[in-house]
Scaffold this active site. Structure first.
Site, PDB file in Angstrom:
ATOM      1  N   PRO A 115       0.776  -1.253   0.000  1.00 10.05           N
ATOM      2  CA  PRO A 115       0.000   0.000   0.000  1.00 10.05           C
ATOM      3  C   PRO A 115       0.804   1.297   0.000  1.00 10.05           C
ATOM      4  O   PRO A 115       0.790   2.053   0.975  1.00 10.05           O
ATOM      5  CB  PRO A 115      -0.835  -0.137   1.281  1.00 10.05           C
ATOM      6  CG  PRO A 115       0.060  -0.899   2.201  1.00 10.05           C
ATOM      7  CD  PRO A 115       0.749  -1.921   1.319  1.00 10.05           C
ATOM      8  N   CYS A 116       1.445   1.605  -1.105  1.00 10.93           N
ATOM      9  CA  CYS A 116       2.182   2.871  -1.196  1.00 10.93           C
ATOM     10  C   CYS A 116       1.231   4.060  -1.202  1.00 10.93           C
ATOM     11  O   CYS A 116       1.671   5.199  -0.963  1.00 10.93           O
ATOM     12  CB  CYS A 116       3.072   2.882  -2.442  1.00 10.93           C
ATOM     13  SG  CYS A 116       2.220   2.579  -3.994  1.00 10.93           S
ATOM     14  N   HIS A 117      -0.063   3.831  -1.439  1.00 10.80           N
ATOM     15  CA  HIS A 117      -1.033   4.927  -1.402  1.00 10.80           C
ATOM     16  C   HIS A 117      -1.208   5.482   0.005  1.00 10.80           C
ATOM     17  O   HIS A 117      -1.767   6.570   0.186  1.00 10.80           O
ATOM     18  CB  HIS A 117      -2.389   4.466  -1.958  1.00 10.80           C
ATOM     19  CG  HIS A 117      -3.002   3.313  -1.219  1.00 10.80           C
ATOM     20  ND1 HIS A 117      -2.676   2.002  -1.496  1.00 10.80           N
ATOM     21  CD2 HIS A 117      -3.909   3.275  -0.205  1.00 10.80           C
ATOM     22  CE1 HIS A 117      -3.369   1.204  -0.696  1.00 10.80           C
ATOM     23  NE2 HIS A 117      -4.111   1.949   0.099  1.00 10.80           N
TER      24      HIS A 117
END
Length: 223
Positions: A133-135
């Protein structure tokens, strides 16, 4: 050989990739300025890993909280990138952290200081969007930063997870400036050095809201 298949999602078409049909190498967006090209399917497109990944994504978009460790992942990257992605995978659902925070965690695991800038490059190279989850990584001032699938997708993912997005955060969201792109141009040139033709060309190719605003402001000064 990397095999790629499609997967529909609420944030656009995704492209899943696997090298051996058993582990997931990539989950890439086709939207955004870094969107990947749509692939051709192959005879191995029905490998079990793709069904597992689609099931994981379906549950995620249904509001569940599947863990990245549920999938056999096989991201390809440098030792540093892998260390950053490992930290990203551990960011809790519905929470956000800064690049500086990630840098501290990576530095602790590697036993040496790590810069937020270096981390930003590794975050941007994450090949397993949504799953890793780089978001959930945002700017130190709370603003959204560049996202491979586009900022609309980043906002959608965060809101799905219940992260409150202020209007200010949305309006100030910026794409990561390219090294030699319009963002650099508007930061280094003076208004008098812009001709109408240059301004028009740069505006067409600007990659961020901030760049476009700065160009418009400079255009008013030179008109």
């Amino acid at each position: 050989m990397l095999t790629s298949v499609f997967s529909e999602s609420p944030v656009g078409l995704l492209v899943l990739g696997s090298e051996d049909g058993e582990r997931l190498r990539s989950c890439l967006f086709t939207t955004g300025r870094q969107g990947t090209k749509t692939p051709e399917t192959s005879q191995r497109s029905h490998a079990p890993i793709f069904d597992q990944a689609r099931d994981w994504l379906t549950r995620y978009f249904a509001g569940e909280r599947p863990d990245p460790v549920e999938l056999p992942l096989d991201p390809e990257g440098t030792a540093f990138q892998l260390s950053v992605w490992e930290v990203l995978a551990a960011i809790p659902y519905g929470e956000t952290v800064t690049y500086g925070w990630v840098a501290e965690r990576v530095g602790e695991s590697r036993g040496k200081r790590t810069s937020a800038r270096a981390v930003g490059g590794a975050v941007g190279a994450n090949p397993l969007g949504i799953i890793i989850p780089c978001h959930r990584v945002i700017g130190a001032n709370g603003s959204l930063t560049g996202f491979g699938g586009g900022l609309e997708a980043k906002v959608a993912l965060l809101e799905l997870e219940g992260v409150a997005m202020s209007r200010g955060a949305r309006s100030e969201a910026i794409e990561t400036p390219s090294k030699n792109g319009p963002d650099v141009l508007i930061a280094t040139e003076t208004p008098s050095e812009f001709s109408p033709d240059v301004l028009a060309a740069v505006t067409r190719h600007a990659k961020s809201d901030t760049a476009c605003k700065a160009i418009r402001d400079r255009q008013e000064l030179t008109s």
